[in-house]
Scaffold this active site. Structure first.
Site, PDB file in Angstrom:
ATOM      1  N   GLU A  90     -21.339  37.948 -14.088  1.00 48.69           N
ATOM      2  CA  GLU A  90     -20.988  38.187 -12.682  1.00 48.69           C
ATOM      3  C   GLU A  90     -21.497  37.079 -11.774  1.00 48.69           C
ATOM      4  OE1 GLU A  90     -22.502  42.033 -11.440  1.00 48.69           O
ATOM      5  OE2 GLU A  90     -22.068  42.832 -13.413  1.00 48.69           O
ATOM      6  N   CYS A 103     -24.415  33.563  -5.648  1.00 46.84           N
ATOM      7  CA  CYS A 103     -25.498  34.101  -6.478  1.00 46.84           C
ATOM      8  C   CYS A 103     -25.015  34.089  -7.922  1.00 46.84           C
ATOM      9  CB  CYS A 103     -25.819  35.530  -6.023  1.00 46.84           C
ATOM     10  SG  CYS A 103     -27.023  36.352  -7.075  1.00 46.84           S
ATOM     11  N   CYS A 110     -30.142  40.450 -20.096  1.00 49.61           N
ATOM     12  CA  CYS A 110     -31.512  40.038 -19.783  1.00 49.61           C
ATOM     13  C   CYS A 110     -32.449  40.826 -20.682  1.00 49.61           C
ATOM     14  CB  CYS A 110     -31.810  40.349 -18.315  1.00 49.61           C
ATOM     15  SG  CYS A 110     -33.461  39.854 -17.779  1.00 49.61           S
ATOM     16  N   CYS A 114     -36.972  45.160 -16.641  1.00 52.90           N
ATOM     17  CA  CYS A 114     -37.405  45.798 -15.385  1.00 52.90           C
ATOM     18  C   CYS A 114     -36.726  47.163 -15.257  1.00 52.90           C
ATOM     19  CB  CYS A 114     -37.079  44.916 -14.180  1.00 52.90           C
ATOM     20  SG  CYS A 114     -37.872  43.301 -14.257  1.00 52.90           S
ATOM     21  N   CYS A 117     -33.563  47.823 -12.856  1.00 58.13           N
ATOM     22  CA  CYS A 117     -32.507  46.806 -12.813  1.00 58.13           C
ATOM     23  C   CYS A 117     -31.388  47.093 -13.813  1.00 58.13           C
ATOM     24  CB  CYS A 117     -33.131  45.441 -13.100  1.00 58.13           C
ATOM     25  SG  CYS A 117     -31.936  44.101 -13.089  1.00 58.13           S
ATOM     26  N   GLY A 157     -29.866  37.908 -15.598  1.00 60.58           N
ATOM     27  CA  GLY A 157     -30.668  37.010 -16.435  1.00 60.58           C
ATOM     28  C   GLY A 157     -31.941  36.545 -15.783  1.00 60.58           C
ATOM     29  N   GLU A 158     -32.826  35.996 -16.614  1.00 62.22           N
ATOM     30  CA  GLU A 158     -34.094  35.467 -16.135  1.00 62.22           C
ATOM     31  C   GLU A 158     -34.050  33.941 -16.309  1.00 62.22           C
ATOM     32  OE1 GLU A 158     -36.974  36.123 -14.542  1.00 62.22           O
ATOM     33  OE2 GLU A 158     -37.497  34.073 -15.072  1.00 62.22           O
ATOM     34  N   SER A 189     -35.055  32.480  -8.837  1.00 63.39           N
ATOM     35  CA  SER A 189     -35.832  33.722  -8.802  1.00 63.39           C
ATOM     36  C   SER A 189     -36.343  34.063 -10.196  1.00 63.39           C
ATOM     37  CB  SER A 189     -34.922  34.838  -8.277  1.00 63.39           C
ATOM     38  OG  SER A 189     -35.632  36.041  -8.157  1.00 63.39           O
ATOM     39  N   SER A 212     -40.128  37.683  -8.092  1.00 60.68           N
ATOM     40  CA  SER A 212     -39.842  39.113  -7.990  1.00 60.68           C
ATOM     41  C   SER A 212     -41.131  39.854  -8.268  1.00 60.68           C
ATOM     42  CB  SER A 212     -38.770  39.504  -9.006  1.00 60.68           C
ATOM     43  OG  SER A 212     -37.574  38.827  -8.685  1.00 60.68           O
ATOM     44  N   LEU A 213     -41.784  40.237  -7.215  1.00 60.24           N
ATOM     45  CA  LEU A 213     -43.123  40.809  -7.362  1.00 60.24           C
ATOM     46  C   LEU A 213     -43.044  42.328  -7.528  1.00 60.24           C
ATOM     47  CD1 LEU A 213     -46.095  39.997  -7.339  1.00 60.24           C
ATOM     48  CD2 LEU A 213     -46.113  40.679  -4.938  1.00 60.24           C
ATOM     49  N   HIS A 214     -42.552  42.982  -6.519  1.00 62.80           N
ATOM     50  CA  HIS A 214     -42.277  44.415  -6.513  1.00 62.80           C
ATOM     51  C   HIS A 214     -43.501  45.322  -6.553  1.00 62.80           C
ATOM     52  CE1 HIS A 214     -38.225  43.068  -6.710  1.00 62.80           C
ATOM     53  NE2 HIS A 214     -38.207  42.824  -8.005  1.00 62.80           N
ATOM     54  N   CYS A 329     -26.571  42.963  -8.978  1.00 66.25           N
ATOM     55  CA  CYS A 329     -26.362  42.386 -10.309  1.00 66.25           C
ATOM     56  C   CYS A 329     -26.284  43.403 -11.431  1.00 66.25           C
ATOM     57  CB  CYS A 329     -27.434  41.364 -10.641  1.00 66.25           C
ATOM     58  SG  CYS A 329     -28.933  41.544  -9.719  1.00 66.25           S
TER      59      CYS A 329
HETATM   60  N1  SAH Z   1     -34.663  37.655 -13.418  1.00 69.89           N
HETATM   61  C1  SAH Z   1     -34.801  37.099 -12.111  1.00 69.89           C
HETATM   62  C2  SAH Z   1     -33.509  36.983 -11.335  1.00 69.89           C
HETATM   63  C3  SAH Z   1     -32.513  38.108 -11.398  1.00 69.89           C
HETATM   64  S1  SAH Z   1     -32.815  39.610 -10.545  1.00 69.89           S
HETATM   65  C4  SAH Z   1     -35.822  37.864 -11.332  1.00 69.89           C
HETATM   66  O1  SAH Z   1     -36.341  38.852 -11.828  1.00 69.89           O
HETATM   67  O2  SAH Z   1     -36.151  37.449 -10.239  1.00 69.89           O
HETATM   68  C5  SAH Z   1     -32.588  39.263  -8.835  1.00 69.89           C
HETATM   69  C6  SAH Z   1     -33.448  40.148  -7.937  1.00 69.89           C
HETATM   70  O3  SAH Z   1     -32.880  41.469  -7.814  1.00 69.89           O
HETATM   71  C7  SAH Z   1     -34.854  40.331  -8.463  1.00 69.89           C
HETATM   72  O4  SAH Z   1     -35.776  40.244  -7.398  1.00 69.89           O
HETATM   73  C8  SAH Z   1     -34.781  41.739  -9.003  1.00 69.89           C
HETATM   74  O5  SAH Z   1     -36.041  42.286  -9.167  1.00 69.89           O
HETATM   75  C9  SAH Z   1     -33.908  42.418  -7.976  1.00 69.89           C
HETATM   76  N2  SAH Z   1     -33.356  43.707  -8.385  1.00 69.89           N
HETATM   77  C10 SAH Z   1     -32.969  44.114  -9.606  1.00 69.89           C
HETATM   78  N3  SAH Z   1     -32.533  45.395  -9.576  1.00 69.89           N
HETATM   79  C11 SAH Z   1     -32.613  45.797  -8.297  1.00 69.89           C
HETATM   80  C12 SAH Z   1     -32.307  47.023  -7.623  1.00 69.89           C
HETATM   81  N4  SAH Z   1     -31.837  48.088  -8.273  1.00 69.89           N
HETATM   82  N5  SAH Z   1     -32.519  47.068  -6.293  1.00 69.89           N
HETATM   83  C13 SAH Z   1     -33.006  45.998  -5.620  1.00 69.89           C
HETATM   84  N6  SAH Z   1     -33.321  44.833  -6.191  1.00 69.89           N
HETATM   85  C14 SAH Z   1     -33.138  44.731  -7.525  1.00 69.89           C
END
Ligand code: SAH
Length: 345
Positions: A90, A103, A110, A114, A117, A157-158, A189, A212-214, A329
């Site tokens: 995508e 994007c 991946c 997470c 995701c 993907g990462e 990212s 991507s900290l979260h 994504c």
């Molecule tokens: N693997 C990389 C890039 C892809 S994800 C990374 O982890 O950064 C792109 C961003 O979308 C990341 O910050 C990811 O944590 C976030 N993301 C994934 N699923 C999500 C969701 N359901 N809601 C909001 N953000 C999400």
């Protein structure tokens, strides 16, 4: 057969010189490819014999549009492409007043796992080649008719799990005879692969690193991001501070707000403490509801933002685009895989 669009201009030039051609042919071929040529026969400033020879030794990638969804709300376009081997990925095109941002995906699936995701649910199939990343920019631009000014590596993907191909892609997309997109207009990212962040710092690129900290604490982060069990949040912040010291580039921290999980005031306080000493920017993302996920969007986004700001941090809330077209994504690809019987994963 060799994938010519994954080659730099210098490599193409060297290959042509080795065939007995003049060096300027390299620039010609490179320009054709990056204007969207899909066959050597189109390259009418090359001799017929050279075109035939190239056609025997090289192939030119070009993804097929499987699905294209245009948001009625904001014009965001989402593409689902099919690659040479039948895999799907995508790409999302977002239009802002300051330009068009694409994007792109860096892998088919991946393996980071997470929990919130959609891209990672069925694991990783394979890495994308530099040409497949480049094609997402090129063919989005050609199909939409919109000039792309910014790239974010935030699709499926990462990127740091596919570092070599990503670095090569960056070099090619940045080339002045190609798409010529400046590093300052590119964001990468990562979920936080610490050794790869250190290696990236050595490249000293002018791109923006997004982490991507979260969650700012290890207990919460390990619960939602398995990568934290390999490289925990303290190591991650140490790497971020090193990255800033080496490159002088401000890091952007992505933070998807999850109800009752990472949206407490004490977590905002801890986040501010960990960023302290470098100019970090926190991007709060309203969680996208993924059907398969147990997590729900937080209702404390504004309060959390205020709390961060009270510590002197810059915190923005990401505007959600394409809400009507599965634009986050992994969602469209998953639907397509299910429709095809789920056999591509
Ligand atoms: N693997 C990389 C890039 C892809 S994800 C990374 O982890 O950064 C792109 C961003 O979308 C990341 O910050 C990811 O944590 C976030 N993301 C994934 N699923 C999500 C969701 N359901 N809601 C909001 N953000 C999400």
């Amino acid at each position: 057969m060799t994938d010519i669009k994954s080659m730099t201009q210098e490599e193409i030039t060297d290959a042509l010189c080795a065939m007995g051609e003049s060096a300027f042919r390299g620039k010609q071929v490179f320009s054709w490819l990056h204007r969207g040529a899909t066959s050597f026969s189109e390259m009418n400033n090359l001799s017929k014999s050279l075109r035939e020879r190239l056609d025997k030794e090289y192939y030119i990638t070009a993804p097929l549009v499987v699905r294209k969804q245009v948001s009625k709300l904001d014009g965001t376009i989402k593409y689902l492409w099919e690659l040479r081997d039948g895999n799907c990925i995508e790409t999302v095109l977002m239009s802002y007043h300051h330009g068009n941002t694409v994007c792109i995906s860096s892998q088919v699936g991946c393996r980071m796992g997470c929990k919130f995701c959609a891209s990672t649910i069925a694991g990783k199939v394979r890495d994308l080649t530099p040409s497949e990343m480049l094609d997402q920019v090129l063919f989005t631009q050609l199909d939409s008719g919109k000039d792309i000014s910014n790239i974010v590596l935030m699709g499926i993907g990462e990127p740091l799990d596919n570092r070599e191909n990503v670095l090569r892609f960056l070099e090619i997309v940045n080339h002045s005879d190609g798409l010529n997109i400046g590093m300052r207009h590119i964001s990468l990212s990562t979920c936080g692969i610490v050794p790869a962040i250190d290696t990236l710092a050595q490249e000293n690129l002018q791109l923006t690193l997004s982490v991507s900290l979260h969650a700012p604490d290890s207990v919460t982060r390990s619960r939602i991001m398995p990568v934290n069990k390999s490289y925990d949040v303290e190591e991650l912040f140490a790497a971020c501070h090193r990255y800033f010291k080496k490159t002088g580039r401000r890091i952007s921290f992505e933070y998807a707000m999850i109800d009752g999980v990472n949206d407490h005031d004490w977590q905002a306080d801890l986040l501010a403490e960990r960023i302290h000493g470098m100019p970090g920017h926190v991007n709060l993302i309203p969680l996208n509801d993924v059907v398969e996920s147990e997590f729900k969007p937080s209702r404390r986004v504004a309060a959390f933002q205020k709390r961060l700001e009270s510590h002197g941090l810059t915190a923005t809330v990401r505007r959600s685009l394409g809400g009507d077209i599965d634009a986050s994504c992994g969602q469209l690809r998953r639907k397509e895989m299910e429709a095809r019987g789920g056999n591509a994963e």
